[in-house]
Design an enzyme around this catalytic site. Sequence first.
Site, mmCIF file in Angstrom:
data_model
loop_
_atom_site.group_PDB
_atom_site.id
_atom_site.type_symbol
_atom_site.label_atom_id
_atom_site.label_comp_id
_atom_site.label_asym_id
_atom_site.label_seq_id
_atom_site.Cartn_x
_atom_site.Cartn_y
_atom_site.Cartn_z
ATOM 1 N N THR A 48 0.826 -1.202 0.000
ATOM 2 C CA THR A 48 0.000 0.000 0.000
ATOM 3 C C THR A 48 0.864 1.256 0.000
ATOM 4 O O THR A 48 0.440 2.313 -0.451
ATOM 5 C CB THR A 48 -0.954 -0.007 1.210
ATOM 6 N N TYR A 136 4.510 -12.021 4.901
ATOM 7 C CA TYR A 136 3.382 -11.432 4.173
ATOM 8 C C TYR A 136 3.061 -12.315 2.979
ATOM 9 O O TYR A 136 3.847 -12.421 2.044
ATOM 10 C CB TYR A 136 3.737 -10.013 3.738
ATOM 11 N N LYS A 165 0.991 -11.816 7.881
ATOM 12 C CA LYS A 165 -0.122 -11.110 7.262
ATOM 13 C C LYS A 165 -0.626 -12.022 6.155
ATOM 14 O O LYS A 165 0.060 -12.263 5.164
ATOM 15 C CB LYS A 165 0.324 -9.762 6.693
#
Length: 295
Positions: A48, A136, A165
């Site tokens: 992001t 992740y 994550k």
Amino acid sequence: MSVDFGYVLTAMVTPFDREGRLDLAQAKRLARYLVENGSDGVVVAGTTGESPTLTKEEKIALFTAVTEEIGGRATVIAGTGSNDTAQSVELTKAAEKAGVDAIMVVAPYYNKPSQEGLYRHFRTIAESTNLPVMLYNVPGRTAVNILPATVARLAQDVPNIVAIKEASGNLDQVSELRRILPDDFAIYSGDDALTLPILALGGRGVVSVVSHLVGKRLKEMISSYYSGNVTLAAKIHRELYPLMKGMFITTNPVPVKAALNLLGINVGPPRLPLVEANQAEKEKLAELLREAGLL
């Protein structure tokens, strides 16, 4: 190593000015705003945060600036993963020197390593630092899935790999992760809309995009779940769901940057190859913000 990162970690956007230059002053303001509005911590220079278009020097500057601003008050997690193990090690060492609390390491993208390759990649990076490590898993971006057995192997063999994550979108995979991982290994949702289901399966919290906009309400949803008020948690989930999905009407982080700019929190445009939201997308985002009482 047992670590508590908190419930709501915001995958923070990276502010740029109109010329596309890194805006460190605004990054500091944004980090402070997020912590004041529900975030227990931030992930800096993740997907992001447009990590593929940030230079190593820009990433280190971001790690340093955000740590200076909120360090000691909130968790600062540095995105140091890439598809080059040696470069990831180098950036991880720099992040540790910058004073961050932890690192997040994405699965290598494009080169599609085997599970053994993933294991060695993550182990090599984790063993280069004293910091706690969050894996992740985001197959939709990387074209490779970190299988639960590989995560369990890493959790057993590498003490500072303490969290994941999980953004596969596969609740069966989350169930298997929780079944075979140690109880203190934290599973974070990588998809806002799946946060509540993942909590029900034994997840810890979320690495969130929508928390840029509704961090306090998202925190209330998770706190309600943990306090046993599942009915309220489900009500808040339904309330936030349209906005959660709205953050992905086009490629992340284009919608959340547009939404923040609409709210007067100027984070600038994305960098190429991403482009700003078009007029129809902006109108849809404005409608969602109005429905949520934000605009």
